[in-house]
Write a protein that holds these residues in place. Structure first.
Motif, PDB file in Angstrom:
ATOM      1  N   ARG A  24       0.817  -1.217   0.000  1.00  0.00           N
ATOM      2  CA  ARG A  24       0.000   0.000   0.000  1.00  0.00           C
ATOM      3  C   ARG A  24       0.852   1.268   0.000  1.00  0.00           C
ATOM      4  O   ARG A  24       0.422   2.313  -0.490  1.00  0.00           O
ATOM      5  CB  ARG A  24      -0.928   0.007   1.219  1.00  0.00           C
ATOM      6  CG  ARG A  24      -2.127  -0.902   1.075  1.00  0.00           C
ATOM      7  CD  ARG A  24      -3.037  -0.811   2.287  1.00  0.00           C
ATOM      8  NE  ARG A  24      -3.587   0.515   2.482  1.00  0.00           N
ATOM      9  CZ  ARG A  24      -4.704   0.965   1.886  1.00  0.00           C
ATOM     10  NH1 ARG A  24      -5.360   0.192   1.040  1.00  0.00           N
ATOM     11  NH2 ARG A  24      -5.158   2.176   2.126  1.00  0.00           N
ATOM     12  N   LEU A  25       2.048   1.194   0.525  1.00  0.00           N
ATOM     13  CA  LEU A  25       2.896   2.385   0.557  1.00  0.00           C
ATOM     14  C   LEU A  25       3.362   2.798  -0.839  1.00  0.00           C
ATOM     15  O   LEU A  25       3.887   3.895  -1.020  1.00  0.00           O
ATOM     16  CB  LEU A  25       4.103   2.154   1.462  1.00  0.00           C
ATOM     17  CG  LEU A  25       3.817   2.140   2.963  1.00  0.00           C
ATOM     18  CD1 LEU A  25       5.110   2.000   3.741  1.00  0.00           C
ATOM     19  CD2 LEU A  25       3.077   3.390   3.406  1.00  0.00           C
ATOM     20  N   GLN A  26       3.176   1.927  -1.818  1.00  0.00           N
ATOM     21  CA  GLN A  26       3.530   2.291  -3.192  1.00  0.00           C
ATOM     22  C   GLN A  26       2.434   3.132  -3.852  1.00  0.00           C
ATOM     23  O   GLN A  26       2.647   3.708  -4.917  1.00  0.00           O
ATOM     24  CB  GLN A  26       3.777   1.031  -4.030  1.00  0.00           C
ATOM     25  CG  GLN A  26       4.795   0.073  -3.451  1.00  0.00           C
ATOM     26  CD  GLN A  26       6.115   0.725  -3.105  1.00  0.00           C
ATOM     27  OE1 GLN A  26       6.602   1.580  -3.832  1.00  0.00           O
ATOM     28  NE2 GLN A  26       6.688   0.330  -1.982  1.00  0.00           N
ATOM     29  N   ASN A 186      -2.811  -5.979  -5.534  1.00  0.00           N
ATOM     30  CA  ASN A 186      -2.469  -4.620  -5.147  1.00  0.00           C
ATOM     31  C   ASN A 186      -3.778  -3.848  -5.018  1.00  0.00           C
ATOM     32  O   ASN A 186      -4.850  -4.310  -5.401  1.00  0.00           O
ATOM     33  CB  ASN A 186      -1.498  -3.970  -6.142  1.00  0.00           C
ATOM     34  CG  ASN A 186      -2.151  -3.585  -7.448  1.00  0.00           C
ATOM     35  OD1 ASN A 186      -3.216  -4.072  -7.808  1.00  0.00           O
ATOM     36  ND2 ASN A 186      -1.495  -2.714  -8.189  1.00  0.00           N
ATOM     37  N   TRP A 187      -3.694  -2.671  -4.460  1.00  0.00           N
ATOM     38  CA  TRP A 187      -4.898  -2.029  -3.930  1.00  0.00           C
ATOM     39  C   TRP A 187      -5.601  -1.127  -4.937  1.00  0.00           C
ATOM     40  O   TRP A 187      -6.626  -0.534  -4.627  1.00  0.00           O
ATOM     41  CB  TRP A 187      -4.540  -1.268  -2.664  1.00  0.00           C
ATOM     42  CG  TRP A 187      -3.975  -2.208  -1.657  1.00  0.00           C
ATOM     43  CD1 TRP A 187      -2.656  -2.536  -1.492  1.00  0.00           C
ATOM     44  CD2 TRP A 187      -4.687  -3.005  -0.722  1.00  0.00           C
ATOM     45  NE1 TRP A 187      -2.508  -3.476  -0.498  1.00  0.00           N
ATOM     46  CE2 TRP A 187      -3.730  -3.778  -0.010  1.00  0.00           C
ATOM     47  CE3 TRP A 187      -6.038  -3.136  -0.396  1.00  0.00           C
ATOM     48  CZ2 TRP A 187      -4.087  -4.664   0.998  1.00  0.00           C
ATOM     49  CZ3 TRP A 187      -6.386  -4.019   0.608  1.00  0.00           C
ATOM     50  CH2 TRP A 187      -5.422  -4.770   1.291  1.00  0.00           C
ATOM     51  N   GLU A 245      -2.525   0.961   6.536  1.00  0.00           N
ATOM     52  CA  GLU A 245      -1.410   1.829   6.910  1.00  0.00           C
ATOM     53  C   GLU A 245      -1.790   3.212   7.438  1.00  0.00           C
ATOM     54  O   GLU A 245      -1.064   3.770   8.249  1.00  0.00           O
ATOM     55  CB  GLU A 245      -0.498   2.032   5.680  1.00  0.00           C
ATOM     56  CG  GLU A 245       0.052   0.762   5.103  1.00  0.00           C
ATOM     57  CD  GLU A 245       0.850  -0.024   6.113  1.00  0.00           C
ATOM     58  OE1 GLU A 245       1.524   0.575   6.966  1.00  0.00           O
ATOM     59  OE2 GLU A 245       0.779  -1.271   6.081  1.00  0.00           O
ATOM     60  N   ASP A 246      -2.868   3.794   6.958  1.00  0.00           N
ATOM     61  CA  ASP A 246      -3.088   5.222   7.177  1.00  0.00           C
ATOM     62  C   ASP A 246      -3.770   5.492   8.518  1.00  0.00           C
ATOM     63  O   ASP A 246      -4.989   5.437   8.635  1.00  0.00           O
ATOM     64  CB  ASP A 246      -3.916   5.798   6.025  1.00  0.00           C
ATOM     65  CG  ASP A 246      -3.837   7.317   5.970  1.00  0.00           C
ATOM     66  OD1 ASP A 246      -3.392   7.913   6.972  1.00  0.00           O
ATOM     67  OD2 ASP A 246      -4.208   7.896   4.942  1.00  0.00           O
ATOM     68  N   HIS A 247      -2.976   5.837   9.529  1.00  0.00           N
ATOM     69  CA  HIS A 247      -3.538   6.099  10.853  1.00  0.00           C
ATOM     70  C   HIS A 247      -4.366   7.375  10.894  1.00  0.00           C
ATOM     71  O   HIS A 247      -5.120   7.596  11.841  1.00  0.00           O
ATOM     72  CB  HIS A 247      -2.416   6.170  11.905  1.00  0.00           C
ATOM     73  CG  HIS A 247      -1.451   7.293  11.675  1.00  0.00           C
ATOM     74  ND1 HIS A 247      -0.263   7.117  11.011  1.00  0.00           N
ATOM     75  CD2 HIS A 247      -1.496   8.605  12.019  1.00  0.00           C
ATOM     76  CE1 HIS A 247       0.391   8.268  10.954  1.00  0.00           C
ATOM     77  NE2 HIS A 247      -0.339   9.192  11.561  1.00  0.00           N
ATOM     78  N   ASN A 248      -4.227   8.228   9.875  1.00  0.00           N
ATOM     79  CA  ASN A 248      -5.049   9.440   9.824  1.00  0.00           C
ATOM     80  C   ASN A 248      -6.495   9.119   9.455  1.00  0.00           C
ATOM     81  O   ASN A 248      -7.395   9.910   9.741  1.00  0.00           O
ATOM     82  CB  ASN A 248      -4.466  10.443   8.822  1.00  0.00           C
ATOM     83  CG  ASN A 248      -3.161  11.046   9.313  1.00  0.00           C
ATOM     84  OD1 ASN A 248      -3.077  11.485  10.459  1.00  0.00           O
ATOM     85  ND2 ASN A 248      -2.142  11.045   8.471  1.00  0.00           N
ATOM     86  N   VAL A 286     -12.506  -2.360   0.583  1.00  0.00           N
ATOM     87  CA  VAL A 286     -11.544  -2.418  -0.519  1.00  0.00           C
ATOM     88  C   VAL A 286     -10.546  -3.550  -0.339  1.00  0.00           C
ATOM     89  O   VAL A 286      -9.659  -3.743  -1.172  1.00  0.00           O
ATOM     90  CB  VAL A 286     -10.778  -1.084  -0.657  1.00  0.00           C
ATOM     91  CG1 VAL A 286     -11.733   0.046  -0.981  1.00  0.00           C
ATOM     92  CG2 VAL A 286      -9.982  -0.780   0.608  1.00  0.00           C
ATOM     93  N   CYS A 287     -10.687  -4.311   0.743  1.00  0.00           N
ATOM     94  CA  CYS A 287      -9.751  -5.401   1.009  1.00  0.00           C
ATOM     95  C   CYS A 287      -9.877  -6.484  -0.050  1.00  0.00           C
ATOM     96  O   CYS A 287     -10.975  -6.926  -0.390  1.00  0.00           O
ATOM     97  CB  CYS A 287     -10.004  -5.990   2.397  1.00  0.00           C
ATOM     98  SG  CYS A 287      -8.910  -7.368   2.809  1.00  0.00           S
ATOM     99  N   GLN A 288      -8.733  -6.928  -0.563  1.00  0.00           N
ATOM    100  CA  GLN A 288      -8.701  -7.952  -1.600  1.00  0.00           C
ATOM    101  C   GLN A 288      -8.373  -9.331  -1.031  1.00  0.00           C
ATOM    102  O   GLN A 288      -8.229 -10.294  -1.775  1.00  0.00           O
ATOM    103  CB  GLN A 288      -7.640  -7.588  -2.644  1.00  0.00           C
ATOM    104  CG  GLN A 288      -7.807  -6.222  -3.273  1.00  0.00           C
ATOM    105  CD  GLN A 288      -8.921  -6.176  -4.291  1.00  0.00           C
ATOM    106  OE1 GLN A 288      -9.365  -7.213  -4.769  1.00  0.00           O
ATOM    107  NE2 GLN A 288      -9.381  -4.993  -4.630  1.00  0.00           N
ATOM    108  N   ILE A 289      -8.222  -9.424   0.295  1.00  0.00           N
ATOM    109  CA  ILE A 289      -7.673 -10.638   0.895  1.00  0.00           C
ATOM    110  C   ILE A 289      -8.753 -11.561   1.428  1.00  0.00           C
ATOM    111  O   ILE A 289      -8.763 -12.761   1.158  1.00  0.00           O
ATOM    112  CB  ILE A 289      -6.681 -10.272   2.014  1.00  0.00           C
ATOM    113  CG1 ILE A 289      -5.587  -9.361   1.455  1.00  0.00           C
ATOM    114  CG2 ILE A 289      -6.068 -11.533   2.618  1.00  0.00           C
ATOM    115  CD1 ILE A 289      -4.738  -8.717   2.516  1.00  0.00           C
TER     116      ILE A 289
END
Length: 293
Positions: A24-26, A186-187, A245-248, A286-289
């Protein structure tokens, strides 16, 4: 309902030596990227969550490559001394092979190595920055010494499945005993696995499982991440799962800003768990897992 912490994933660092297509950081410039949890903070956290009556599973993993942490060796040693069952996930490319060996010598119980393919053209697309030859050398060196303490974790996709035969031959010839797969898109939806590729993989696994233990994900499985796993990011934020990832956008407190158990069982986290169970958690849509509720 109170949820006891059954396992812990601790992100020591959100820096990485590779660029993986499914990370996700990409996709975004997250505030949480390229952070390092201080050694003192790591020890303080472990001291609060340790349990002298049982060995809690502590996995040093996250978006970053844990072995890049400058105090990784000391952290493993201290975690083992605190009665944790210590594991880590690594791409096996950030340190010399002798350093990885030292991880086991000071107390590491389990190492999961991420290997999707040995095909250079494919790995350049999926895990850019990988040196296939160094990866093979380091893996062979370690698994020959600790075959029961090393698992391989492979992302199965339409790109990687056609090359799993070559990977199987390499892993089996080196004496690997446990191989795990994950269907991880990928997301943004441009990279993933089709039903046809899943069928191909399942057929291969039926043959390979005669030689080693293989775990293939159940596409009908529901997510259990918020219901026992404590996922902590490098900035200390308590997150709903290992993959977000995004804590905001969402977090359930910070391990350095209050009692961890109270935050883990806060009303906010309980409401989120209820939303997960009823299919109302927006970030999970949005989870693909995992299978959607």
């Amino acid at each position: 309902m109170e949820y006891p912490i059954s396992s812990i994933s601790l992100e020591l660092i959100s820096k990485c030596n590779l660029k993986c297509v499914h990370c996700r950081l990409q996709l975004h410039d997250y505030e949480a990227a390229n952070k390092v949890m201080s050694y003192d903070d790591v020890i303080s956290f472990m001291d609060e969550v340790k349990d002298s009556n049982r060995r809690v599973s502590l996995t040093l993993q996250g978006t970053g490559e844990a072995s890049l942490h400058p105090k990784m060796l000391n952290i493993i040693k201290q975690a083992a001394a605190m009665n944790f069952k210590v594991a880590t996930t690594t791409n096996l490319l950030s340190r010399k092979k002798e350093v990885y060996l030292r991880f086991f010598e000071v107390g590491l119980d389990l190492m999961t190595v991420s290997i999707d393919t040995l095909n250079k053209s494919v790995v350049d697309l999926t895990r850019a920055g990988t040196s296939v030859e160094v990866l093979k050398e380091n893996f062979s060196y370690l698994v020959s010494r600790y075959p029961d303490k090393i698992y391989v974790h492979s992302v199965a996709s339409d790109l990687t499945v056609p090359h799993f035969d070559e990977l199987y031959e390499f892993l089996n010839s080196n004496g690997l005993v446990n191989w795990r797969f994950i269907y991880l898109n990928n997301w943004d939806g441009t990279y993933g696995i089709s039903d046809e590729s899943i069928e191909v993989l399942n057929a291969k696994v039926k043959v390979w499982s005669k030689e080693m233990e293989i775990n293939v994900p159940d596409k009908n499985a529901y997510c259990e991440q918020p219901f026992g796993a404590l996922n902590v990011k490098a900035l200390g934020y308590i997150m709903p799962c290992l993959y977000y990832e995004d804590h905001n956008i969402v977090n359930f407190g910070n391990v350095f800003e209050g009692n961890i158990s109270e935050q883990y069982n806060s009303d906010k986290f309980k409401r989120f768990r209820a939303d997960v169970l009823t299919g109302k958690a927006d970030i999970c849509k949005v989870c693909q897992i995992f299978k959607k509720r």
